[in-house]
Design an enzyme around this catalytic site. Structure first.
Site, PDB file in Angstrom:
ATOM      1  N   ARG A 102     152.105  82.835   8.720  1.00 57.89           N
ATOM      2  CA  ARG A 102     152.733  84.060   9.321  1.00 57.89           C
ATOM      3  C   ARG A 102     154.162  84.332   8.667  1.00 57.89           C
ATOM      4  O   ARG A 102     154.928  83.387   8.785  1.00 57.89           O
ATOM      5  CB  ARG A 102     152.528  84.091  10.731  1.00 57.89           C
ATOM      6  CG  ARG A 102     152.088  85.493  11.350  1.00 57.89           C
ATOM      7  CD  ARG A 102     151.943  85.198  12.929  1.00 57.89           C
ATOM      8  NE  ARG A 102     153.182  84.958  13.677  1.00 57.89           N
ATOM      9  CZ  ARG A 102     153.911  85.675  14.248  1.00 57.89           C
ATOM     10  NH1 ARG A 102     153.441  87.022  14.339  1.00 57.89           N
ATOM     11  NH2 ARG A 102     155.044  85.269  15.052  1.00 57.89           N
ATOM     12  N   THR A 106     157.512  90.173   8.694  1.00 62.10           N
ATOM     13  CA  THR A 106     156.440  91.124   8.967  1.00 62.10           C
ATOM     14  C   THR A 106     155.570  90.799   9.790  1.00 62.10           C
ATOM     15  O   THR A 106     154.787  91.644  10.253  1.00 62.10           O
ATOM     16  CB  THR A 106     155.948  91.576   7.673  1.00 62.10           C
ATOM     17  OG1 THR A 106     155.202  90.378   7.316  1.00 62.10           O
ATOM     18  CG2 THR A 106     156.904  91.797   6.473  1.00 62.10           C
ATOM     19  N   ASP A 198     151.278  74.731  23.313  1.00 59.90           N
ATOM     20  CA  ASP A 198     150.772  74.699  21.808  1.00 59.90           C
ATOM     21  C   ASP A 198     149.499  73.811  21.849  1.00 59.90           C
ATOM     22  O   ASP A 198     149.618  72.629  21.837  1.00 59.90           O
ATOM     23  CB  ASP A 198     151.719  74.220  20.981  1.00 59.90           C
ATOM     24  CG  ASP A 198     151.400  74.310  19.317  1.00 59.90           C
ATOM     25  OD1 ASP A 198     150.320  73.855  19.112  1.00 59.90           O
ATOM     26  OD2 ASP A 198     151.869  75.023  18.627  1.00 59.90           O
ATOM     27  N   ASP A 201     149.869  70.905  19.120  1.00 57.96           N
ATOM     28  CA  ASP A 201     150.528  69.834  19.703  1.00 57.96           C
ATOM     29  C   ASP A 201     149.832  69.099  20.599  1.00 57.96           C
ATOM     30  O   ASP A 201     150.158  67.684  20.629  1.00 57.96           O
ATOM     31  CB  ASP A 201     151.945  70.395  20.248  1.00 57.96           C
ATOM     32  CG  ASP A 201     152.966  70.958  19.124  1.00 57.96           C
ATOM     33  OD1 ASP A 201     152.665  70.569  17.934  1.00 57.96           O
ATOM     34  OD2 ASP A 201     153.732  71.349  19.221  1.00 57.96           O
TER      35      ASP A 201
HETATM   36  N1  URA Z   1     149.172  79.089  19.828  1.00 61.02           N
HETATM   37  C1  URA Z   1     149.285  78.011  20.661  1.00 61.02           C
HETATM   38  O1  URA Z   1     148.896  76.991  20.547  1.00 61.02           O
HETATM   39  N2  URA Z   1     149.544  78.378  22.093  1.00 61.02           N
HETATM   40  C2  URA Z   1     149.959  79.825  22.484  1.00 61.02           C
HETATM   41  O2  URA Z   1     150.223  80.042  23.741  1.00 61.02           O
HETATM   42  C3  URA Z   1     149.854  80.870  21.482  1.00 61.02           C
HETATM   43  C4  URA Z   1     149.575  80.516  20.091  1.00 61.02           C
END
Ligand code: URA
Length: 206
Positions: A102, A106, A198, A201
């Site tokens: 990303r 933008t 995430d 993660d």
């Molecule tokens: N990607 C993720 O891993 N968690 C989120 O909350 C948003 C995007």
């Protein structure tokens, strides 16, 4: 409505395990595999079968074999964690990979890696991306896959935010979305609330 939230006590159970901040990466991976298997049950409900004769130990009976060919497309990186249950469950599945980044200014997603199997034309494409947040990545992934003329495109995610659902539905109303939950909103950093953090993660322990 293109969003299907799978309402099932087992889905709710494993989603809670995923949300829990105390869940360790190995527990997270286990819950992720289980919830994806359950979501696949819904996401494959319309696959076509062909009728065939099969011989049981006692007699001949009518059986079914999946006729549709599915191409699973995990979006790097977190989507990789969803491939295992798809390979276990779906016959004849092939796998393609899409990496998107990303632009911070933008917010437009662009491809940095695309590796797809041949002959996607007429097949069922299943995009795997566990968190539908802004919808930018999902929109771009669908756009890429439609270049190859599949019969249909669907998205399997774990948690979907209203912003992402709306963005995807507006751009691609034909795409079915299968999720374990529709969460409340995005925060300023574009994380889903209440969410689970995430996904990549937590899955990979990074
Ligand atoms: N990607 C993720 O891993 N968690 C989120 O909350 C948003 C995007």
């Amino acid at each position: 409505m293109s969003l299907h939230v799978v309402d099932h006590p087992l889905v709710a159970h494993y989603l809670t395990r995923l949300r829990d901040r105390e869940t360790t990466p190995d527990e997270f991976r286990e819950a992720s595999d289980k919830i994806i298997t359950l979501l696949l049950y819904a996401a494959t409900q319309d696959l076509r079968s062909r009728v065939l004769e099969t011989q049981t130990p006692l007699e001949t009976t009518q059986g079914h074999a999946i006729a549709d060919r599915v191409v699973a497309v995990p979006i790097l990186r977190a989507g990789l964690g969803l491939v295992g249950p798809v390979l276990e469950l779906l016959p004849h599945v092939t796998v393609g990979y899409i990496g998107l980044e990303r632009d911070e200014r933008t917010a437009v997603a662009s491809r940095y890696y695309v590796k797809l199997p041949p002959d996607i034309d007429g097949k069922v494409v299943m995009i795997l991306d566990p968190m539908l947040a802004t919808g930018g990545t999902a929109r771009k992934a669908v756009e890429i896959m439609k270049e190859y003329k599949p019969a249909s495109v669907r998205l399997v995610c774990v948690v979907a935010a209203p912003e992402g659902i709306e963005a995807l539905e507006t751009a691609h109303p034909d795409v079915q979305i299968f999720a374990a939950a529709r969460d409340r909103q995005l925060n300023a950093q574009k994380y889903i609330l209440p969410g689970l953090g995430d996904y990549g993660d937590r899955l990979f322990g990074t």
